[in-house]
Design a protein around this motif. Structure first.
Motif, PDB file in Angstrom:
ATOM      1  N   GLU A 166      36.914  35.578  33.657  1.00 62.87           N
ATOM      2  CA  GLU A 166      37.863  35.151  33.241  1.00 62.87           C
ATOM      3  C   GLU A 166      38.781  36.040  32.109  1.00 62.87           C
ATOM      4  N   ASP A 167      38.120  36.665  32.056  1.00 60.97           N
ATOM      5  CA  ASP A 167      39.708  37.581  30.988  1.00 60.97           C
ATOM      6  C   ASP A 167      40.325  38.231  31.469  1.00 60.97           C
ATOM      7  N   SER A 168      42.286  37.961  30.990  1.00 59.38           N
ATOM      8  CA  SER A 168      43.326  37.849  31.725  1.00 59.38           C
ATOM      9  C   SER A 168      42.757  39.304  32.513  1.00 59.38           C
ATOM     10  N   GLN A 169      42.517  40.063  31.539  1.00 59.32           N
ATOM     11  CA  GLN A 169      42.927  41.859  32.020  1.00 59.32           C
ATOM     12  C   GLN A 169      42.471  41.899  32.687  1.00 59.32           C
ATOM     13  N   LEU A 178      37.540  32.487  40.816  1.00 60.97           N
ATOM     14  CA  LEU A 178      36.947  31.824  40.040  1.00 60.97           C
ATOM     15  C   LEU A 178      35.677  31.086  39.854  1.00 60.97           C
ATOM     16  N   TYR A 208      42.222  35.893  43.841  1.00 60.62           N
ATOM     17  CA  TYR A 208      41.025  36.329  42.963  1.00 60.62           C
ATOM     18  C   TYR A 208      41.064  34.963  42.637  1.00 60.62           C
ATOM     19  N   VAL A 225      41.632  40.388  34.665  1.00 59.32           N
ATOM     20  CA  VAL A 225      42.309  39.909  36.393  1.00 59.32           C
ATOM     21  C   VAL A 225      43.106  41.204  36.632  1.00 59.32           C
ATOM     22  N   ARG A 226      43.891  40.801  35.363  1.00 63.62           N
ATOM     23  CA  ARG A 226      45.047  41.489  35.557  1.00 63.62           C
ATOM     24  C   ARG A 226      44.759  43.151  36.385  1.00 63.62           C
ATOM     25  N   GLN A 227      43.701  43.563  35.940  1.00 55.72           N
ATOM     26  CA  GLN A 227      43.590  45.101  36.131  1.00 55.72           C
ATOM     27  C   GLN A 227      42.587  45.109  37.960  1.00 55.72           C
TER      28      GLN A 227
END
Lengths: 225, 225
Positions: A84-87, A102, A100, A89-91
DNA sequence: GTGGCGTTGTGTGCGTTGTGCTCATGAGCC
DNA sequence: GGCTCATGAGCACAACGCACACAACGCCAC
């Protein structure tokens, strides 16, 4: 419309989860599972061997992270992960994941996105020349499932949304806000609220009926999904 | 809201085009050009050295195709290409391009998509935990600029404007206001209102047809963009 | 050649009609 | 029993078609 199916490789470290995801894929029209992998190494080997069109990729794998091998797979990737970490997901999205999802998720979430991917895939598969509009249409098709129709938007009820979508589905062609209002029983204002949401998210096509004097009437046409 | 700028590497074989694209990027709030490359080899080396957040990548490069190195760049990629073949576009998007802009294009097209990318980037940069809705919102932000909202002028409808532009695009050569009116269903007066707007903004070329008695008829020709 | 005239298409005020916004009201949920 | 939240009613205005004044040509008489 029925071209050859989209070939999918399912990757998840838990073989039960992988089997479950594979069953979702198989249940979706136009898709076929060509393989299942449980490690990054297996996934890379099978992707190279089978040349799938799409890989369902988990982030957590025993040997390495899914996003590490994302670029090396050589096909489109749909991330399915509990990260769930946005970094992260962004990566993954920057590295090229087309979507994506979850974990955990209901089957419909994955299936709707698969259907959207299929529409995107087929729009660009015609082999013809494209203009910018065509590219944008394909990309929009890919994003169509991302705002679910029974959305939990502020001031909107899932029940009402469902009822309105039902009317649009049943309609043979474009309908007006008043038609929808009468068919569902809600007021014209409410019908218009939901219909304009659907139009903004690209679930319905909005056309205008000209010819009569006065402001033109909006006509809504369901686009599937 | 103003975090550090998004670092961009611009890649185009023609150094004038690269400089032009770089100027667009610099002109956009929240973006900074960290480098410019003209070959695939240079692009790979500079991407590894500089670690940009986003690469503007041309498809046609002297040493190899852009889509070949797309996966090896290690950052998000926005394709900028004249390749209209839908297979190429599909390949690039499946390989992870976040968007695809067809050359030639007016500056606004690129800038709008950069802004959309910035919104997407910042939505996922907060570093907080995400739910599915958050992921979807970010993806939706990325696609916001893809539906060119034509006009914001008073008394004009974006839908009507879109319909009229569509007719102009489809027309092989110059058309009259009456032609447009019949093709779209609007009245002649309305068609003329929109057409004169387009002519005033330079989107269409206006020519006059003489020869018949009476006032000369206006003919409109789409200029692209 | 030139000015008047008929002809045809353009531009704009105006009435009309549907949309979208705001606000108050009634239905659920603690 | 207060709170939130979706709905309906009412209203401002957006965006049409209509109709008429005007503009810009070709034609012709002189």
């Amino acid at each position: 419309m029925t071209t050859e199916p989209i070939r999918v490789l399912v990757v998840d470290d838990d073989f039960r989860v992988a089997r479950l995801h594979a069953s979702y894929v198989e249940a979706t029209d136009g898709f076929a599972v060509v393989g299942t992998a449980h490690t990054a190494a297996d996934a890379l080997r099978m992707a190279a061997d089978l040349g799938p069109d799409l890989v369902l990729l988990d982030e957590y794998l025993p040997d390495t992270n899914g996003s590490e091998i994302l670029r090396s797979l050589g096909s489109a990737v749909l991330m399915v992960s509990a990260a769930e970490d946005s970094q992260v997901v962004r990566q993954a999205l920057a590295a090229g994941a087309v979507n994506y999802v979850l974990k955990p998720f209901p089957p419909s979430v994955l299936i709707e996105r698969l259907v959207a991917f299929a529409r995107f895939w087929n729009l660009l598969g015609a082999g013809a020349h494209l203009d910018q509009t065509g590219v944008d249409r394909a990309l929009q098709a890919l994003r169509m499932a991302d705002s679910p129709v029974a959305t939990a938007r502020k001031g909107r009820s899932p029940v009402t949304s469902e009822a309105i979508v039902e009317v649009l589905r049943a309609a043979p062609d474009a309908v007006t806000a008043v038609d929808v209002a009468e068919a569902t029983g809600v007021s014209r204002a409410t019908a218009q609220r939901y219909l304009s949401d659907l139009a903004r998210d690209g679930h319905v096509r909005l056309t205008l009926r000209y010819g009569t004097t006065g402001r033109p009437e909006h006509c809504f046409e369901w686009l599937g999904g």
